[in-house]
Motif scaffolding. Sequence first.
Motif, PDB file in Angstrom:
ATOM      1  N   ALA A 261       0.766  -0.989  -0.099  1.00 31.14           N
ATOM      2  CA  ALA A 261       0.241   0.042  -0.370  1.00 31.14           C
ATOM      3  C   ALA A 261       1.048   0.976  -0.278  1.00 31.14           C
ATOM      4  N   GLY A 262       1.806   1.619   0.503  1.00 29.29           N
ATOM      5  CA  GLY A 262       3.075   2.567   0.570  1.00 29.29           C
ATOM      6  C   GLY A 262       3.917   2.335  -0.219  1.00 29.29           C
ATOM      7  N   LEU A 263       4.084   1.232  -1.311  1.00 33.72           N
ATOM      8  CA  LEU A 263       4.628   1.718  -2.600  1.00 33.72           C
ATOM      9  C   LEU A 263       3.377   1.872  -3.773  1.00 33.72           C
ATOM     10  N   ALA A 264       1.786   1.998  -3.081  1.00 32.16           N
ATOM     11  CA  ALA A 264       1.023   2.488  -3.575  1.00 32.16           C
ATOM     12  C   ALA A 264       0.843   3.974  -3.516  1.00 32.16           C
ATOM     13  N   PHE A 265       0.607   4.292  -2.529  1.00 40.02           N
ATOM     14  CA  PHE A 265       0.988   5.537  -2.090  1.00 40.02           C
ATOM     15  C   PHE A 265       2.179   7.070  -2.874  1.00 40.02           C
ATOM     16  N   GLN A 266       3.263   5.532  -2.672  1.00 39.03           N
ATOM     17  CA  GLN A 266       4.324   6.547  -3.366  1.00 39.03           C
ATOM     18  C   GLN A 266       4.602   7.157  -4.845  1.00 39.03           C
ATOM     19  N   LEU A 267       3.819   5.888  -5.204  1.00 36.86           N
ATOM     20  CA  LEU A 267       3.824   5.914  -7.185  1.00 36.86           C
ATOM     21  C   LEU A 267       2.520   7.535  -7.135  1.00 36.86           C
ATOM     22  N   ILE A 268       1.709   7.380  -6.460  1.00 33.59           N
ATOM     23  CA  ILE A 268       0.550   8.266  -6.977  1.00 33.59           C
ATOM     24  C   ILE A 268       1.557   9.875  -6.252  1.00 33.59           C
ATOM     25  N   GLN A 341       0.351   4.470 -12.384  1.00 38.99           N
ATOM     26  CA  GLN A 341      -0.973   4.487 -12.190  1.00 38.99           C
ATOM     27  C   GLN A 341      -1.252   3.385 -12.133  1.00 38.99           C
ATOM     28  N   ALA A 342      -0.806   3.044 -13.078  1.00 39.46           N
ATOM     29  CA  ALA A 342      -0.919   1.012 -13.293  1.00 39.46           C
ATOM     30  C   ALA A 342      -0.276   0.210 -12.160  1.00 39.46           C
ATOM     31  N   GLN A 343       0.910   0.628 -11.935  1.00 39.15           N
ATOM     32  CA  GLN A 343       1.762   0.068 -11.176  1.00 39.15           C
ATOM     33  C   GLN A 343       0.896   0.493  -9.900  1.00 39.15           C
ATOM     34  N   ALA A 344       0.611   1.538  -9.440  1.00 42.36           N
ATOM     35  CA  ALA A 344      -0.364   2.300  -7.952  1.00 42.36           C
ATOM     36  C   ALA A 344      -1.289   1.106  -8.029  1.00 42.36           C
ATOM     37  N   ALA A 345      -1.966   0.782  -8.775  1.00 46.46           N
ATOM     38  CA  ALA A 345      -3.518   0.021  -8.838  1.00 46.46           C
ATOM     39  C   ALA A 345      -3.280  -1.837  -8.808  1.00 46.46           C
ATOM     40  N   GLU A 346      -1.900  -2.065  -9.664  1.00 49.35           N
ATOM     41  CA  GLU A 346      -1.095  -3.659  -9.154  1.00 49.35           C
ATOM     42  C   GLU A 346       0.104  -3.066  -8.241  1.00 49.35           C
ATOM     43  N   ARG A 347       0.202  -2.319  -7.457  1.00 49.01           N
ATOM     44  CA  ARG A 347       0.288  -2.550  -5.594  1.00 49.01           C
ATOM     45  C   ARG A 347      -0.381  -2.826  -5.186  1.00 49.01           C
ATOM     46  N   MET A 348      -1.627  -2.111  -5.105  1.00 47.97           N
ATOM     47  CA  MET A 348      -2.981  -2.521  -4.302  1.00 47.97           C
ATOM     48  C   MET A 348      -3.557  -3.810  -4.244  1.00 47.97           C
TER      49      MET A 348
END
Length: 380
Positions: A261-268, A341-348
């Motif tokens: 979730a933190g990686l998704a956060f950082q990507l955004i 954005q796609a990576q954020a979705a994948e990390r979530m």
Amino acid sequence: MSERMLAVGEAPRTAGEVRGVVPPARAGVHDERAGGAAGDSGADGQEAAVLLDRTREAVEPELRRAVDSLPGTMRRVVTYHFGWEHADGRPAAGRSGKAIRPGLVLAAARALGGSPTAVVKAAAAVELVHNFTLLHDDVIDRDSTRRHRPTAWTVFGDADAILAGDALQALALRVLADDQHPAAGAAAARLAACVVELCEGQHVDTALEERPCDQVTLDECLGVAEAKTGALLGCACAVGALYAGAGQDEVEAMDAFGRQAGLAFQLIDDVIGIWGDPARTGKPVGADLLAGKKSLPVVAALTSDTAAGAELAELYPGLGPADVGRAADAIDRAGGRDWAQAQAAERMSQAVGQLSRAVPDPDLAGGLLALAEFVTRRSS
């Protein structure tokens, strides 16, 4: 099985398959640094907002007690940083942040059958460490504003801001040392290890900033993001699990949930640094581009082997204000924003899979999911 969680071990292909988790809208994104509500539309956002309000109500008194124990000059820097006082010591109405990390501590404890009340000191300790990193990061990055206020180093100087951050780190461990909960020792050890990882992540990040753009890889940047952002969110979830008396497998799964979730956060957050609305971020348009940061969308564009990526390489770093729009457009055309954005979705998606290992009951996991979605579905 409720739609709020897949079966144990059954991770979705995209985060959008779980409770409507989707990549953020291309129209823009909102930054935690702005101090406003992020991702606060819809039932999930309302649930998270309620959880965070309750977290602040529970944890802030513990934070204030801890900060009040600091020597006077250092306490002044910290109370200013938290938004509790103005630079001249007058009381201020600012909030000390969104309380996402302590919110995760409390939600993790609750999800695994623990008492949120019993974990308040640990949640405060995690928030103290988070603010230690903010004070230091602002000095290192030379950021002049945070939450629409001058940063502590610009008001009190580098030395005072750094020393205040050091004091917050020590204060966090003292809060845990004074806690009588049987999990306090394990939580302190885990938080100390997290601080080492945070510092290593910052060290690598600083080294990457010194390298030419063509010598920086996406894998390196993702590793930095996990260490600097994912590690503390994972630690927060793991500490909550420890206080709930969870087993080692559950604790590690909760840590993995927070990290992803933190990686998704950082990507955004990196998308925000380029395309965020200055009225909401409190920073100039393209602030990260002007600073020459090798953020994830930038590196994705530079390594895209596209004409737009080559165009960006001719501009970056060393941009002037007149070049920001052209650079942002090149990153977009090279696929940097879409990739992030796609990576954020994948990390979530991966985060949800890890959470289902620790908390198979979707109703119990709802608070953690709401918080994770809150910070990764920001739109301006």
